[in-house]
Design an enzyme around this catalytic site. Structure first.
Site, PDB file in Angstrom:
ATOM      1  CD  GLN A   1      -2.370  -1.009   2.775  1.00 46.13           C
ATOM      2  OE1 GLN A   1      -3.360  -0.537   2.856  1.00 46.13           O
ATOM      3  NE2 GLN A   1      -1.954  -2.182   3.466  1.00 46.13           N
ATOM      4  CG  ASN A   2       3.952   1.177   2.473  1.00 50.05           C
ATOM      5  OD1 ASN A   2       3.090   1.361   2.937  1.00 50.05           O
ATOM      6  ND2 ASN A   2       5.013   0.300   2.845  1.00 50.05           N
TER       7      ASN A   2
ATOM      8  CB  CYS B   1      -3.465  19.110 -21.975  1.00 48.00           C
ATOM      9  SG  CYS B   1      -3.430  18.910 -19.998  1.00 48.00           S
TER      10      CYS B   1
ATOM     11  CB  CYS C   1      -1.487  15.075 -17.229  1.00 50.13           C
ATOM     12  SG  CYS C   1      -2.673  16.370 -17.792  1.00 50.13           S
TER      13      CYS C   1
ATOM     14  N   GLY D   1       2.736  -4.525   9.102  1.00 48.66           N
ATOM     15  CA  GLY D   1       2.723  -3.317   9.125  1.00 48.66           C
ATOM     16  C   GLY D   1       1.707  -2.521   8.592  1.00 48.66           C
ATOM     17  CB  THR D   2      -1.340  -2.916   6.833  1.00 52.10           C
ATOM     18  OG1 THR D   2      -2.458  -2.088   6.372  1.00 52.10           O
ATOM     19  CG2 THR D   2      -1.482  -4.263   7.077  1.00 52.10           C
TER      20      THR D   2
ATOM     21  CG  ASN E   1       0.411  -3.770  13.422  1.00 58.12           C
ATOM     22  OD1 ASN E   1       0.905  -3.273  14.310  1.00 58.12           O
ATOM     23  ND2 ASN E   1      -0.208  -3.659  12.445  1.00 58.12           N
TER      24      ASN E   1
ATOM     25  CG  ASP F   1       7.630   3.834   0.834  1.00 56.55           C
ATOM     26  OD1 ASP F   1       7.611   3.842   2.197  1.00 56.55           O
ATOM     27  OD2 ASP F   1       8.012   2.903   0.384  1.00 56.55           O
TER      28      ASP F   1
ATOM     29  CG  HIS G   1      -2.754   2.274  -1.993  1.00 54.80           C
ATOM     30  ND1 HIS G   1      -3.061   2.356  -0.772  1.00 54.80           N
ATOM     31  CD2 HIS G   1      -3.983   1.796  -2.500  1.00 54.80           C
ATOM     32  CE1 HIS G   1      -3.898   1.510  -0.417  1.00 54.80           C
ATOM     33  NE2 HIS G   1      -4.818   1.152  -1.641  1.00 54.80           N
TER      34      HIS G   1
END
Ligand code: BV8
Length: 251
Positions: free
Chosen positions: A102-103, A153, A128, A190-191, A216, A105, A120
């Site tokens: 989901q990161n 554009c 654009c 880690g989520t 976690n 980075d 993500h």
């Protein structure tokens, strides 16, 4: 210290297909704040969910653009940590290993992981807003004041991430769902398991018969569904898991 019950360790050792789903927690030890961590600076008053939307961007394009410029500086200065590096090695142990993140980075790829499913998007990408086409850094001017514009554009430029109320990249989501449905083990790392559709993947794997392991330091809505909970920082737990899997079966 045995992290897993012997039968669970046996299932993990025998696994042919493993999925790792990661969230902001795996980058916490690299100094990248999680979404749960309080925001700082200009953005302290806003929750990430408020800023990471097309509506917020259209309302205040420069303000949101600057949030991503700040985050990009943070993530580009960060280094992959032992958690990221252990996943690179774990991928070599199993016949099929799918790393879904989901990161935004880019730290998994910088650690050496290949073929990462970025659900993500990526903060290193600029698009654009209207044409949704990538625009490279040296093809536009950022005067630090006005929202940068598309050289083709004239539309607004935006970060190449998926905002709330926006659909995920269909190919990436389909690949993640296929992998979750057919894996023997899913590691949720880690989520906070709050953001959908990503948060649905571990349950999809569990319903398909996979062993579900959560890594976690804190409990999440997923904890009660997990077969094993390894409560600690990913940067410590994952290297330990790797050592366990790389060490010969104790008689
Ligand atoms: C969509 C990119 C269709 C941008 C992000 C079903 C139910 C309820 C709501 C919904 C639903 N379906 C859709 C929704 C709406 C929404 C959603 O889920 N809302 C939530 C808040 C309830 N989902 C969407 O909008 C998605 N799109 O559904 O499209 C659609 C289309 C049109 C119209 C309507 C719908 C899009 C979601 C993607 C949004 N973009 N990121 C950016 O980064 O700026 S989400 C972003 O937040 C991250 O990518 C990540 O996904 C999420 C944060 O979660 P985590 O990564 O888990 O991080 P968090 O900080 O929360 O937790 C960190 C965890 O780590 C903690 O548990 C902590 O204990 C742990 N930890 C800390 N240190 C460590 C550690 N763990 C291990 N080691 C450590 N050292």
């Amino acid at each position: 210290m045995s992290l897993l019950e012997p039968s669970q360790l046996e299932r993990l050792r025998a696994a042919r297909s493993v999925v790792a789903l990661t969230g902001a927690g795996i980058s916490a030890e690299s100094g990248v704040p999680t979404f749960r961590d309080a925001q700082t600076g200009l953005w302290a008053k806003y929750s990430p969910e408020e800023l990471a939307t097309p509506e917020a961007f259209l309302e205040r394009p420069r303000f949101v653009w600057d949030w991503y410029v700040w985050r990009r500086q943070l993530t580009s200065a960060a280094q992959p940590n032992p958690g990221h590096l252990a996943l690179v090695e774990l991928a070599k142990i199993f016949p099929s290993f799918t790393l879904v993140t989901q990161n935004v980075d880019g730290l998994h790829t910088r650690a050496g992981s290949t073929d990462v499913v970025e659900l993500h998007g990526s903060i290193e990408l600029t698009l654009c807003f209207d044409e949704r086409t990538p625009v490279s850094e040296n093809d536009y001017v950022d005067d630090g004041k006005t929202p940068p514009r598309c050289p083709r554009c004239g539309g607004l430029l935006r970060p190449g991430v998926v905002w709330f109320n926006e659909s995920l990249p269909p190919a990436a989501l389909a690949r993640a769902e296929r992998a979750a449905q057919s894996c023997d083990v899913l590691l949720s790392i880690g989520t906070s398991s709050l953001v959908h559709p990503a948060a649905g993947l571990p349950l999809l794997a569990k319903r398909s018969g996979a062993l579900l392991i959560e890594i976690n330091p804190s409990s999440t809505p997923l904890t009660r569904h997990a077969d094993a909970v390894l409560a600690g920082p990913a940067g410590q737990i994952l290297p330990e898991l790797l050592r366990l899997l790389s060490s010969p079966k104790s008689a």
